[in-house]
Design an enzyme around this catalytic site. Structure first.
Site, short mmCIF file in Angstrom:
data_model
loop_
_atom_site.label_atom_id
_atom_site.label_comp_id
_atom_site.label_asym_id
_atom_site.label_seq_id
_atom_site.Cartn_x
_atom_site.Cartn_y
_atom_site.Cartn_z
N LYS A 157 -26.69 -3.25 -9.28
CA LYS A 157 -25.26 -3.56 -9.45
C LYS A 157 -24.47 -3.17 -8.20
O LYS A 157 -24.49 -2.01 -7.79
CB LYS A 157 -24.71 -2.80 -10.66
CG LYS A 157 -25.37 -3.23 -11.96
CD LYS A 157 -24.93 -2.39 -13.14
CE LYS A 157 -25.71 -2.79 -14.39
NZ LYS A 157 -25.51 -1.91 -15.54
N GLU A 170 -15.50 -7.29 -21.63
CA GLU A 170 -15.86 -7.58 -23.03
C GLU A 170 -15.58 -9.06 -23.34
O GLU A 170 -14.43 -9.52 -23.32
CB GLU A 170 -15.11 -6.69 -24.03
CG GLU A 170 -15.69 -5.29 -24.14
CD GLU A 170 -17.13 -5.28 -24.64
OE1 GLU A 170 -17.50 -6.07 -25.53
OE2 GLU A 170 -17.92 -4.48 -24.10
N SER A 171 -16.67 -9.76 -23.66
CA SER A 171 -16.58 -11.22 -23.82
C SER A 171 -15.58 -11.65 -24.90
O SER A 171 -14.86 -12.63 -24.72
CB SER A 171 -17.96 -11.80 -24.11
OG SER A 171 -18.48 -11.28 -25.31
N CYS A 200 -27.04 -14.29 -19.11
CA CYS A 200 -26.25 -13.52 -20.09
C CYS A 200 -25.57 -14.44 -21.13
O CYS A 200 -24.75 -15.28 -20.79
CB CYS A 200 -25.20 -12.69 -19.36
SG CYS A 200 -24.17 -11.74 -20.50
N1 LIG Z 1 -20.26 -6.34 -25.65
C1 LIG Z 1 -20.44 -6.92 -24.35
C2 LIG Z 1 -21.93 -7.10 -24.09
C3 LIG Z 1 -22.20 -7.56 -22.67
C4 LIG Z 1 -23.65 -7.31 -22.26
O1 LIG Z 1 -24.44 -6.68 -22.99
N2 LIG Z 1 -23.97 -7.77 -21.06
C5 LIG Z 1 -25.32 -7.53 -20.53
C6 LIG Z 1 -25.92 -8.81 -19.95
S1 LIG Z 1 -26.10 -10.05 -21.18
C7 LIG Z 1 -25.23 -6.56 -19.39
O2 LIG Z 1 -24.36 -6.66 -18.57
N3 LIG Z 1 -26.18 -5.63 -19.30
C8 LIG Z 1 -26.28 -4.74 -18.18
C9 LIG Z 1 -26.35 -3.31 -18.58
O3 LIG Z 1 -26.15 -3.01 -19.78
O4 LIG Z 1 -26.61 -2.49 -17.71
C10 LIG Z 1 -19.68 -8.23 -24.25
O5 LIG Z 1 -19.51 -8.87 -25.29
O6 LIG Z 1 -19.22 -8.58 -23.16
#
Ligand SMILES: N[C@@H](CCC(=O)N[C@@H](CS)C(=O)NCC(=O)O)C(=O)O
Length: 229
Positions: free
Chosen positions: A40, A65-66, A13
């Site tokens: 999950k 949220e990162s 990620c």
């Molecule tokens: N806007 C979020 C995006 C985080 C994101 O898209 N994470 C992905 C992995 S890179 C995720 O967890 N995807 C799993 C899903 O959507 O089910 C952030 O900035 O934290």
């Protein structure tokens, strides 16, 4: 006393990597806990309302949220990565958002279903880098001599292109020399290098190979020898 920090992560990620880079820049100890996003676990869904990584557990309190995680870390731990001056800080936050848009463009590129779509998605990324080129100064970092949060965001962005270049020369940076130089600086930064495990390159290639996309077909057509070079 500072509560223990746990970064709930996924091995590939890029948003997790942002937070890991910020933590490393601040030289703060933390525990990294990887989850399988295809299965999950309940404890993860309990702390991640959107079911996404990263989540930062501050003691028992989850932050998701990162960008918010990075802002929290910058508010609470030295050294500051954001500029002190509000207008300059706002500009940095805006380019962090731009970094997220580039990540979306990367996902569209590696998921493109056919060669024509792959070419279009490639051209869109080239356009993003032309925009970025015009925003960069003399380096070595996004905003001069201080490593900032924008640098933490773009380290993981550029890492994808190491994998893409193992597949073919797509010419992503041919018309963006400042972006290319910035990419090289970020690739050498200890915090950026340390934000992924040693098997990251192979895992990413496997992930790309399994997309069922035009890029996956390109990988499948390559000699194994070419990929390991
Ligand atoms: N806007 C979020 C995006 C985080 C994101 O898209 N994470 C992905 C992995 S890179 C995720 O967890 N995807 C799993 C899903 O959507 O089910 C952030 O900035 O934290």
């Amino acid at each position: 006393m500072t509560p223990a920090l746990t970064l709930v992560s996924h091995a590939l990620c890029p948003y997790v990597q942002r937070a890991a880079i910020v933590l490393a820049e601040k030289r703060v100890a933390f525990t990294r806990c990887d989850v399988d996003l295809a299965h999950k676990p309940d404890w993860f869904l309990a702390v991640s309302p959107l079911g996404k990584t990263p989540v930062l557990l501050v003691g028992d309190t989850p932050i998701f949220e990162s960008a918010v995680i990075c802002e929290y870390l910058d508010d609470t731990l030295a050294p500051r990565l954001h500029p002190a001056e509000p207008l300059r800080r706002a500009r940095h936050r805006a380019w962090m958002e731009f970094g997220s848009a580039v990540l979306n463009g990367i996902a569209a590129f590696y998921a493109a279903p056919d060669p024509a779509a792959l070419r279009s998605r490639r051209d869109e990324l080239v356009q993003r880098f032309a925009t970025l080129e015009a925003a960069l100064g003399d380096g070595p970092w996004f905003d001069g001599t201080c490593f900032s949060m924008v640098d933490a965001v773009f380290g993981p962005v550029f890492r994808y292109f190491d994998a893409f270049e193992r597949i073919d020369d797509f010419g992503f940076f041919d018309a963006a020399p400042k972006v290319g130089a910035w990419r090289a600086q970020l690739a050498a930064r200890a915090s950026v290098r340390g934000a992924v495990a040693t098997d990251y390159d192979e895992r990413l290639l496997q992930f790309l190979r399994r997309r069922g996309s035009a890029l996956s077909a390109r990988i499948a057509a390559l000699e194994p020898r070419t990929l390991s070079a």
